[in-house]
Design an enzyme around this catalytic site. Structure first.
Site, PDB file in Angstrom:
ATOM      1  N   HIS A 582      47.350   8.169 -68.345  1.00  0.00           N
ATOM      2  CA  HIS A 582      47.691   6.885 -68.947  1.00  0.00           C
ATOM      3  C   HIS A 582      47.298   6.909 -70.416  1.00  0.00           C
ATOM      4  O   HIS A 582      46.660   7.846 -70.896  1.00  0.00           O
ATOM      5  CB  HIS A 582      46.959   5.748 -68.234  1.00  0.00           C
ATOM      6  CG  HIS A 582      45.465   5.850 -68.351  1.00  0.00           C
ATOM      7  ND1 HIS A 582      44.720   6.764 -67.623  1.00  0.00           N
ATOM      8  CD2 HIS A 582      44.566   5.182 -69.137  1.00  0.00           C
ATOM      9  CE1 HIS A 582      43.441   6.660 -67.943  1.00  0.00           C
ATOM     10  NE2 HIS A 582      43.316   5.709 -68.860  1.00  0.00           N
ATOM     11  N   ASP A 584      45.466   4.220 -73.317  1.00  0.00           N
ATOM     12  CA  ASP A 584      44.590   3.051 -73.224  1.00  0.00           C
ATOM     13  C   ASP A 584      45.147   1.769 -73.837  1.00  0.00           C
ATOM     14  O   ASP A 584      44.724   0.685 -73.459  1.00  0.00           O
ATOM     15  CB  ASP A 584      43.229   3.365 -73.858  1.00  0.00           C
ATOM     16  CG  ASP A 584      42.365   4.216 -72.951  1.00  0.00           C
ATOM     17  OD1 ASP A 584      42.694   4.324 -71.760  1.00  0.00           O
ATOM     18  OD2 ASP A 584      41.363   4.784 -73.431  1.00  0.00           O
ATOM     19  N   HIS A 654      45.696  10.669 -71.209  1.00  0.00           N
ATOM     20  CA  HIS A 654      44.589  11.364 -70.551  1.00  0.00           C
ATOM     21  C   HIS A 654      44.458  10.893 -69.111  1.00  0.00           C
ATOM     22  O   HIS A 654      44.984   9.848 -68.726  1.00  0.00           O
ATOM     23  CB  HIS A 654      43.270  11.124 -71.296  1.00  0.00           C
ATOM     24  CG  HIS A 654      42.921   9.666 -71.434  1.00  0.00           C
ATOM     25  ND1 HIS A 654      43.525   8.831 -72.364  1.00  0.00           N
ATOM     26  CD2 HIS A 654      42.047   8.871 -70.738  1.00  0.00           C
ATOM     27  CE1 HIS A 654      43.029   7.608 -72.247  1.00  0.00           C
ATOM     28  NE2 HIS A 654      42.139   7.603 -71.263  1.00  0.00           N
ATOM     29  N   ARG A 664      30.197  10.831 -59.590  1.00  0.00           N
ATOM     30  CA  ARG A 664      30.379  10.995 -61.034  1.00  0.00           C
ATOM     31  C   ARG A 664      30.139   9.660 -61.720  1.00  0.00           C
ATOM     32  O   ARG A 664      30.829   8.676 -61.447  1.00  0.00           O
ATOM     33  CB  ARG A 664      31.798  11.483 -61.335  1.00  0.00           C
ATOM     34  CG  ARG A 664      32.188  11.527 -62.808  1.00  0.00           C
ATOM     35  CD  ARG A 664      33.699  11.724 -62.877  1.00  0.00           C
ATOM     36  NE  ARG A 664      34.223  11.917 -64.214  1.00  0.00           N
ATOM     37  CZ  ARG A 664      34.643  10.952 -65.028  1.00  0.00           C
ATOM     38  NH1 ARG A 664      34.538   9.682 -64.658  1.00  0.00           N
ATOM     39  NH2 ARG A 664      35.153  11.237 -66.204  1.00  0.00           N
TER      40      ARG A 664
END
Length: 735
Positions: A582, A584, A654, A664
């Site tokens: 996508h 941002d 990204h 994570r």
């Protein structure tokens, strides 16, 4: 029943001519109505009256008239459509004789048929619409409604009337079609902060006319999540809705009132037949233009090329991957009607036949009949329009790339080929052009913090305005924030360890600064850890503001501590991503490789950052791609204290690879150059601390700027790191 092939062109032109003459003369006679006031009034008059009331400050009257103009326009379209459907059977007896009659009588029966239809339409519309309401409106009025300008007036009108929910809805409806309108964007943000206005009030009142785009976006999202069966259902619904919207537009072309073509002067040899032919061709051109109209998103200038064929391509692939091979075969044959010699499609056709075992049934599978009808109607119209171009000096721009060359007359083919070649060359040049970042950031500035080193820069990351910095946090600080995440994550912002919104194979927890402060007040987390979370945002802002050499101020717009945890029993055969590719601050459209700055994208975001807290998990790597969302240009492996910063625009698509084991955690931050969009929650958190007698203290390095350390920082990109470039970027991997 089929019409005689030699007379088909005559039938099409004749039908359009009679409908055109009906459209022109319909206002001269309309069956008497006992109550003229109950008929639909001209919506252009209502609109102009509403605008006059608006500028006179008569807010109640303005709201009433503007709303009435919108409703009347919709009702007019509905009346036209209903009358068209009701009158389709008119002249049936005359139509039946067309297949049996020969000679001159065929033309007479054709005239009788279309004349009866025209009379039916004229009478039907006259029962619901006033004489004046049937007149064609000006191009200015069409533009006003096409750009949703009535809602621009309405949002101010309702604000003056203190009807804030309606004002918010009108503002949102206008903004959807005008995403670059800064004033309206600011108004929407003000409405969001007003008492009594909720998120549900921001409704697009014109969404019923854009249902195919809703389905289109939903289908793409399901594809991204590898939910192929559901994606196939959405694509099928999208195809059907696109066909329906196109047909609705074509009907309006036929039934709407039209002006006669302009007289070309006293020297012109145009007679009644030439004018009738010109009007007929104009109607056909209008019907063809529906392809462009339906394929253009609200607020866009250009249409998406090959909109329907693109959907068919997505549909047959989704059906194949979802196990519906027979359905995929039918949709692929439908796609081949547009591009019969496309190599990829022919290879897929062979694959589908082999998958089905090459049985006789698969060989006899036919394309979808609605696609066959769509193409046949379109080709007949194109033939007549190109005939008009060649013989009647008519101007026509073909909206389709799939038009077969044999449809174009020989005398026009050279021009047609040249235009097509120009388009192809333009597309090739566009693909080869280097991405230009217009964000106003320029990577390569100093790093004003001792101990922070530049690990990867633009060159190593194969992009523009990208950087990886190490040493932004210490191991101890990472442990403190991880502990904060463990204690407060499930109590955070509402995710509470539920399945991730991006994948069912991971759980997702989040915590904002304000929530951390409130939990600290309740004694559930340490006050010092909440303050560290706040201070990290300022630390990152200072470092990136300097490195990207922003000429203007930089404000934090959102801070989010996020943890993604692999669902242990649900990782087998996993093919999806932890976060799909996508951009941002805009909506990435993979087919056109365009990125549209419009809701629901966070268009105010200018700079993005991720501050990692740990590396004891598998997967979860950040990767950058080209606009195709497939060609990977760089990868970044998380580790404690590693910061990735990049401009938020279309030069930096990204995503995040799947987290297949462990947990994570990272701090995601976004920054804006517009103070209006600064993070109000951070200010509220600071106010809470101030009320409790606490202060947010910045470090000496942040106060002084730390410029001296920057010389050492850049020199610490070692030769060993440079040699790792090929391994880090992964060449041109395909996802």
């Amino acid at each position: 029943m089929a019409l005689q092939s030699g007379r088909l062109a005559v039938y099409v032109a004749f039908n359009c001519v009679i409908l055109a003459l009906f459209s022109f003369t319909s206002t001269a006679w309309a069956g008497g109505s006992p109550n003229v006031m109950s008929l639909l009034q001209p919506y252009d008059f209502l609109y102009y009256s509403g605008v006059r009331a608006y500028f006179s400050g008569e807010w109640g009257k303005a709201a009433e008239l503007l709303e009435k103009s919108i409703v009347t326009r919709e009702s007019l379209f509905g009346v036209r459509r209903q009358c068209y459907d009701d009158c389709m059977a008119a002249g049936t007896e005359a139509l039946k004789k067309l297949d049996s009659e020969h000679g001159t009588m065929w033309d007479l029966w054709a005239l009788d048929w279309v004349q009866q239809k025209a009379e039916c339409l004229r009478f039907c519309i006259g029962r619901s619409v006033t004489h004046v309401g049937q007149l064609p409106v000006s191009a200015d009025i069409e533009y006003e409604f096409g750009t949703r300008n009535p809602y621009n007036f309405l949002q101010v009108t309702y604000y003056k009337l203190e009807k804030l929910q309606r004002a918010a809805s009108a503002a949102h409806t206008y903004f959807v079609a005008n995403p670059s309108h800064l004033e309206m964007r600011n108004n929407i943000e003000k409405y969001r902060r007003m008492e009594g206005v909720t998120e549900e009030d921001f409704q697009d009142r014109e969404s019923h006319n854009e249902k195919h785009w809703v389905l289109y976006d939903a289908a793409l999202q399901l594809e991204a999540n590898s939910e192929w069966k559901q994606a196939a259902e959405k694509w099928k619904a999208c195809v059907n809705e696109t066909l329906r919207q196109t047909e609705e537009c074509r009907v309006q072309c036929e039934v709407a009132s039209q002006r006669l073509p302009e007289d070309r002067g006293v020297d012109s040899v145009d007679g009644v037949f030439e004018k009738a032919a010109a009007l007929s061709l104009s109607l056909l051109s209008c019907r063809q233009s529906c392809v462009t109209q339906v394929a253009t998103r609200p607020g866009r200038i250009s249409a998406q090329e090959d909109f329907l064929p693109t959907q068919l391509e997505h549909l047959h692939i989704a059906q194949f991957k979802g196990g519906d091979i027979s359905g995929a075969l039918q949709m692929l044959r439908s796609l081949l009607l547009f591009y019969p010699s496309d190599k990829d499609s022919l290879d897929n056709l062979q694959l589908y036949h082999e998958t089905l075992g090459g049985d006789t049934e698969s060989q006899s599978t036919q394309p979808a009949q609605e696609i066959v009808r769509y193409i046949n109607h379109s080709l007949q119209e194109k033939k007549l329009l190109y005939f008009g171009m060649e013989n009647l000096d008519f101007t026509f721009t073909d909206p389709d790339l799939w038009t077969p060359e044999e449809v174009v007359p020989e005398s026009l083919r050279e021009i047609w080929r040249a235009e097509k070649e120009k388009i192809n060359e333009k597309m090739k040049v566009g693909e080869q052009q280097e991405e230009v970042d217009d964000s106003g950031f320029f990577a390569g500035g100093p790093v004003p913090r001792v101990g922070v080193t530049i690990t990867m820069d633009d060159e190593m990351l194969n992009g523009t305005n990208r950087v990886v910095l190490d040493g932004v946090m210490t191991e101890k600080e990472c442990d403190r924030i991880l502990q904060l995440a463990s204690v407060a994550g499930s109590l955070g912002d509402g995710y509470r360890g539920r399945r991730s919104p991006h994948t069912p194979h991971e759980t997702f927890e989040g915590l904002t600064v304000l929530r951390a402060v409130k939990l600290a007040q309740e004694g559930l987390v340490n006050q010092s850890d909440a303050k560290l979370l706040h201070e990290l945002g300022e630390r990152v802002r200072t470092v990136l503001h300097s490195y990207f050499r922003s000429p203007s101020g930089l404000f934090i717009t959102f801070t989010h501590l996020v943890c993604r945890t692999a669902v242990t029993e649900d990782q087998k055969g996993r093919l999806d991503l932890s976060h799909p590719v996508h951009v941002d601050n805009c909506l990435l459209e993979l087919e056109t490789k365009q990125c549209w700055k419009e809701p629901p994208a966070f268009t105010h975001r200018d700079l993005s950052a991720i501050l990692y807290l740990n590396d004891n998990f598998d997967g979860g790597e950040l990767f950058f791609t080209n606009r195709d969302a497939k060609t990977v240009t760089a990868r970044v492996k998380p580790s404690c204290g590693r910061l990735v910063g990049f401009s938020s625009g279309p030069v930096n698509p990204h995503g995040v690879t799947a987290v297949t084991r462990g947990r994570r955690c990272a701090l995601a931050l976004w920054f804006t150059k517009e103070k209006l969009y600064r993070d109000r929650e951070r200010e509220e958190a600071e106010a809470v601390w101030a009320a409790d007698g606490h202060s947010v203290v910045k470090t000496d390095e942040e106060k002084e700027g730390g410029a001296t350390s920057s010389r050492d920082a850049r020199s610490q990109v070692t030769k060993e790191k440079k040699r790792e470039r090929g391994r880090v970027t992964g060449g041109k991997d395909e996802l």
